[in-house]
Design an enzyme around this catalytic site. Structure first.
Site, mmCIF file in Angstrom:
data_model
loop_
_atom_site.group_PDB
_atom_site.id
_atom_site.type_symbol
_atom_site.label_atom_id
_atom_site.label_comp_id
_atom_site.label_asym_id
_atom_site.label_seq_id
_atom_site.Cartn_x
_atom_site.Cartn_y
_atom_site.Cartn_z
ATOM 1 N N CYS A 2 15.439 22.747 -50.900
ATOM 2 C CA CYS A 2 16.172 21.496 -50.932
ATOM 3 C C CYS A 2 15.367 20.386 -50.253
ATOM 4 C CB CYS A 2 17.537 21.567 -50.257
ATOM 5 S SG CYS A 2 18.652 22.727 -51.031
ATOM 6 N N ARG A 27 10.151 21.311 -53.245
ATOM 7 C CA ARG A 27 11.115 22.007 -52.398
ATOM 8 C C ARG A 27 12.262 22.645 -53.190
ATOM 9 N NH1 ARG A 27 10.361 20.569 -47.124
ATOM 10 N NH2 ARG A 27 12.393 21.387 -46.593
ATOM 11 N N TRP A 103 17.580 23.677 -54.059
ATOM 12 C CA TRP A 103 17.194 25.072 -54.278
ATOM 13 C C TRP A 103 18.457 25.854 -53.932
ATOM 14 C CZ3 TRP A 103 16.842 29.543 -51.260
ATOM 15 C CH2 TRP A 103 16.164 30.610 -51.863
ATOM 16 N N ASN A 129 20.179 20.192 -46.375
ATOM 17 C CA ASN A 129 19.167 21.230 -46.567
ATOM 18 C C ASN A 129 19.416 22.273 -45.492
ATOM 19 O OD1 ASN A 129 16.806 22.759 -46.875
ATOM 20 N ND2 ASN A 129 15.627 21.387 -45.571
ATOM 21 N N GLY A 130 19.585 23.529 -45.898
ATOM 22 C CA GLY A 130 19.829 24.584 -44.906
ATOM 23 C C GLY A 130 20.965 25.476 -45.370
ATOM 24 N N GLU A 535 -1.887 40.396 -53.032
ATOM 25 C CA GLU A 535 -1.802 38.984 -53.428
ATOM 26 C C GLU A 535 -1.893 38.827 -54.950
ATOM 27 O OE1 GLU A 535 -0.833 36.439 -52.000
ATOM 28 O OE2 GLU A 535 -1.721 34.729 -53.028
ATOM 29 N N LYS A 539 0.943 37.059 -57.249
ATOM 30 C CA LYS A 539 0.703 35.931 -58.163
ATOM 31 C C LYS A 539 1.289 36.235 -59.533
ATOM 32 C CE LYS A 539 -0.100 34.145 -55.449
ATOM 33 N NZ LYS A 539 0.118 33.094 -54.508
ATOM 34 N N GLU A 542 5.156 36.184 -59.593
ATOM 35 C CA GLU A 542 5.702 34.848 -59.370
ATOM 36 C C GLU A 542 5.733 33.988 -60.619
ATOM 37 O OE1 GLU A 542 3.138 33.645 -55.919
ATOM 38 O OE2 GLU A 542 4.759 32.182 -55.752
ATOM 39 N N HIS A 558 0.341 59.093 -53.261
ATOM 40 C CA HIS A 558 1.507 59.431 -52.436
ATOM 41 C C HIS A 558 2.813 58.963 -53.072
ATOM 42 C CE1 HIS A 558 -1.105 60.866 -49.311
ATOM 43 N NE2 HIS A 558 -1.794 59.744 -49.370
ATOM 44 N N LYS A 659 8.512 25.716 -52.817
ATOM 45 C CA LYS A 659 7.252 25.793 -52.076
ATOM 46 C C LYS A 659 7.450 25.860 -50.573
ATOM 47 C CE LYS A 659 2.555 24.738 -52.448
ATOM 48 N NZ LYS A 659 2.227 26.126 -52.792
HETATM 49 C C1 F6R Z 1 3.376 32.519 -52.987
HETATM 50 C C2 F6R Z 1 3.855 31.602 -51.991
HETATM 51 C C3 F6R Z 1 4.812 32.097 -50.962
HETATM 52 C C4 F6R Z 1 4.482 31.461 -49.610
HETATM 53 C C5 F6R Z 1 5.555 31.828 -48.571
HETATM 54 C C6 F6R Z 1 5.209 31.305 -47.198
HETATM 55 O O1 F6R Z 1 2.538 31.895 -53.917
HETATM 56 O O2 F6R Z 1 3.508 30.456 -51.992
HETATM 57 O O3 F6R Z 1 4.806 33.483 -50.873
HETATM 58 O O4 F6R Z 1 3.242 31.905 -49.202
HETATM 59 O O5 F6R Z 1 6.782 31.317 -48.972
HETATM 60 O O6 F6R Z 1 5.065 29.917 -47.212
HETATM 61 P P1 F6R Z 1 4.243 29.182 -46.102
HETATM 62 O O7 F6R Z 1 2.816 29.576 -46.245
HETATM 63 O O8 F6R Z 1 4.465 27.731 -46.374
HETATM 64 O O9 F6R Z 1 4.807 29.612 -44.784
#
Ligand code: F6R
Length: 664
Positions: A2, A27, A103, A129-130, A535, A539, A542, A558, A659
């Site tokens: 948000c 956001r 969000w 927001n929250g 990672e 990716k 996501e 395992h 994000k």
């Molecule tokens: C994945 C991604 C998320 C962030 C996570 C932490 O592509 O972007 O997994 O890495 O939400 O966010 P930050 O780094 O802003 O604490």
């Protein structure tokens, strides 16, 4: 998580709020909305499910919101103005408004649940927001009073409660500003959870209230009539937002609200209060930042552009910190006292998601070069455990945004126990950075795509530099080894530049297309690259919504090996070094189960018996094992990107994500 915006001043609030929301789109993008007050002091709310553009289209089509003093009586006139300046009304009226992008937490992403919310009596409007944790109890109380919530949101409880408190204490009759101030403060005392709020009351057309508790909020001050920063009140024009990026286009003079502070903004000035109503002096900071450049620079998506920016990001991250391989690393400015770092004998690294994966890469590098234990902790879990902080423990917080609620809270708990906190972030102005003893900016530049790419690489660069600097301070690795590493590190951006210009990209695209139809995928690696496998899988999930998991090659047998057959692609990372032979054995075990084998490999050429295990091999330049994650992660980012693009997914704004994760 948000984004909220508030405006009070002489300009047309509509384009200003929309443009500010555009800066906050990272956001959330479940819905957007705006609230304004008209000449007759009626609150008007326009909102729309989906992306901000849907709200923009609705505003343009409906034209039913008239800010105070605007003769045209139509929002279309205001909205179609080319910029805020041109759209400013000069009739002397104060305009106020608020905006929100959502969000979703409580209730589906539809028009009704979109913010702003109003109370039953349509007296008050709120954006939030929250999360309000006691919303259910409050909702029941309010319903018992005859207030019927129209949405499923926790936010609506706030505005209903404000109206209820306002009515109950007879303040409706007294109608004073002071009475409503008390109502706001009283209401905050009844809320549990995290919230940043902007509040408008139709009886007070020249005042906005803003509140922060464990959710980010900044107040930009435009046209201050009294420039003295130590005075408690001054008149002006205010732009409030969840992030400085939305304020910077209007002003660089910013008050960073602290938890449990309440600000009353009006033409008379800014009145800053603690949650019990005590007036405190605001500190205005001048922020050195340029307006956000949201530009794809010819790339189809921000994610692809950001992947291609990585060589420059590494250069930026190294700049001034690694001058020459013979010189020691200088991560911290001359003014920073780093004596405490010399005594550090243990690290606790805290992060979430991609930042957590970067932290894991850091663990391998620091343990290898410095020889001290490093534990890597998922912030959301760590904050509810008993933190073990010994006298020389250094807590390292990693966060692109610097606002991740779990990371922030986990770090606060370690700080309470006396730990020194070092934050590695892309946002020097973030809450995390502001609450830390040391800050290392990763200098990745603004990352627009929700899926983190260049910020991961930049975090790994900084962690590697930290490992080398600590190794130099602790004299734990031979100087010649560290110099060799530094020499390679300097070469890395050029290596990556030529890789990104090579025909390897065509190969990745082709492999991505071939494997885009599989519903599941495994990523395996060992040693330094095990976190890269995690990672790579993250990716892919996501942005393509394909189920993917990362494992250490050794863990395969395992349990996960049970899933292998000819419907399961296995992406393997093969780099020269201590675990190469072990990794080859793990690939053999997977190939023996008929899995569809793919490799990213910097071994050139691969022995015939190894190469024959794989259906496709994506080439990669070789480098020192410790530095390899900065290279191996790139083809995996591209692999995920090309699959998502081929499947027609919304690459930059994948479903359900945001994000900046400012809720637990
Ligand atoms: C994945 C991604 C998320 C962030 C996570 C932490 O592509 O972007 O997994 O890495 O939400 O966010 P930050 O780094 O802003 O604490």
């Amino acid at each position: 998580m948000c984004g909220i915006v508030g405006y009070l001043g002489p300009s047309n609030p509509v384009p200003l709020i929309i443009e500010s929301l555009r800066c906050l789109e990272y956001r959330g993008y479940d819905s957007a909305g705006i609230a304004l007050l008209d000449d007759a002091q009626q609150l008007h709310v326009v909102k729309s499910a989906g992306k901000l553009q849907n709200l923009v289209d609705r505003l343009a089509a409906e034209g039913n919101v008239a800010p105070r003093g605007d003769g045209s009586n139509a929002v279309t006139t205001l909205f179609s103005a080319p910029n805020t300046q041109a759209a400013s009304t000069t009739n002397g009226h104060t305009h106020l408004g608020m905006g929100h992008i959502r969000w979703a937490t409580h209730g589906a992403a539809n028009d009704v649940n979109a913010h702003p919310h109003m109370g039953t009596e349509r007296q008050i409007a709120v954006v939030h927001n929250g999360i309000i944790e006691n919303y259910y109890t409050l909702r029941q109380q309010l319903q018992a009073e005859g207030r019927t919530p129209v949405s499923e949101t926790d936010t609506e409880c706030i505005v209903q409660l404000l109206e209820s408190n306002w009515a109950a204490k007879g303040r409706l009759e007294t109608g004073s500003l002071e009475a409503f101030r008390k109502t706001v403060i009283e209401t905050l005392g009844q809320l549990q959870g995290a919230f940043a709020l902007v509040i408008m009351h139709r009886q007070f057309p020249e005042t906005l209230w803003v509140v922060r508790r464990q959710a980010p909020l900044v107040i930009g001050i435009k046209d201050i009539t009294n420039h003295a920063s130590n005075k408690p009140a001054f008149g002006g024009e205010f732009v409030v937002a969840s992030d400085t990026v939305a304020v910077i286009p209007h002003t660089n003079r910013i008050v960073f609200l602290k938890d449990d502070e309440v600000a009353e903004l009006s033409t008379a000035g800014l009145r800053l209060m603690t949650q019990d109503g005590t007036v405190i002096t605001p500190v205005i900071e001048t922020v050195d930042a340029s307006p956000l450049q949201i530009d794809k620079k010819g790339f189809r998506h921000f994610m692809l552009k950001e992947i291609h920016e990585q060589p420059d990001v590494i250069r930026q991250s190294l700049s001034g910190r690694l001058q020459h391989p013979e010189d020691p690393i200088q991560l911290f400015g001359a003014s920073v006292d780093i004596t405490a770092l010399k005594a550090v004998d243990r690290l606790v690294v805290i992060g979430c998601g991609t930042s957590l994966n970067a932290g894991l890469v850091g663990k391998y590098a620091i343990e290898d070069l410095v020889g001290i234990p490093v534990s890597v902790e998922s912030a959301g879990e760590y904050r509810y455990r008993r933190p073990i902080i010994t006298p020389n423990t250094l807590v390292v917080a990693i966060s692109q945004s610097g606002e991740t609620a779990d990371t922030l809270e986990a770090v606060r708990q370690t700080a309470k126990l006396g730990a020194k906190v070092l934050t590695i972030t892309n946002r020097e102005d973030s809450s995390l950075a502001r609450e830390s003893d040391y800050v290392l900016p990763v200098r990745a530049g603004i990352e627009v795509s929700v899926c983190a790419t260049k910020s991961f690489t930049a975090q790994v660069v900084v962690l590697t530099l930290l490992a080398i600097q600590l190794a130099e301070m602790h004299e734990s690795t031979p100087t010649a080894c560290l110099q060799a590493l530094k020499t390679e590190l300097v070469r890395l951006p050029a290596l990556l530049d030529s890789y990104l210009a090579s025909d390897a990209l065509g190969k990745i695209q082709e492999v991505a297309k071939t494997f885009s139809g599989f519903p599941n995928m495994l990523f395996i690696a060992r040693g330094m690259n095990y976190p890269v496998a995690l990672e790579g899988a993250l990716k892919l999930k996501e942005i393509s919504y394909i189920h993917a998991e990362g494992y250490s090659g050794s863990e395969l047998k395992h349990g996960p090996i049970a899933m292998l057959d000819n419907t399961m692609p296995v992406m393997s990372i093969l780099t020269p070094g201590t675990v190469f032979d072990k990794m080859v054995s793990n690939c053999q075990e997977a190939a023996a189960r008929d899995a569809r084998m793919i490799a990213v490999s910097s071994v050139e050429p691969l022995a015939e018996n190894v190469a024959s295990l794989f259906e496709a091999i994506i080439p990669l330049p070789a480098c020192d094992e410790v530095l390899s994650p900065m290279l191996t992660s790139v083809p995996l980012q591209l692999f995920a990107y090309y699959i998502a693009e081929h499947l027609g997914k919304d690459v930059d704004q994948p479903r359900n994500l945001a994000k900046s994760v400012t809720v637990e």
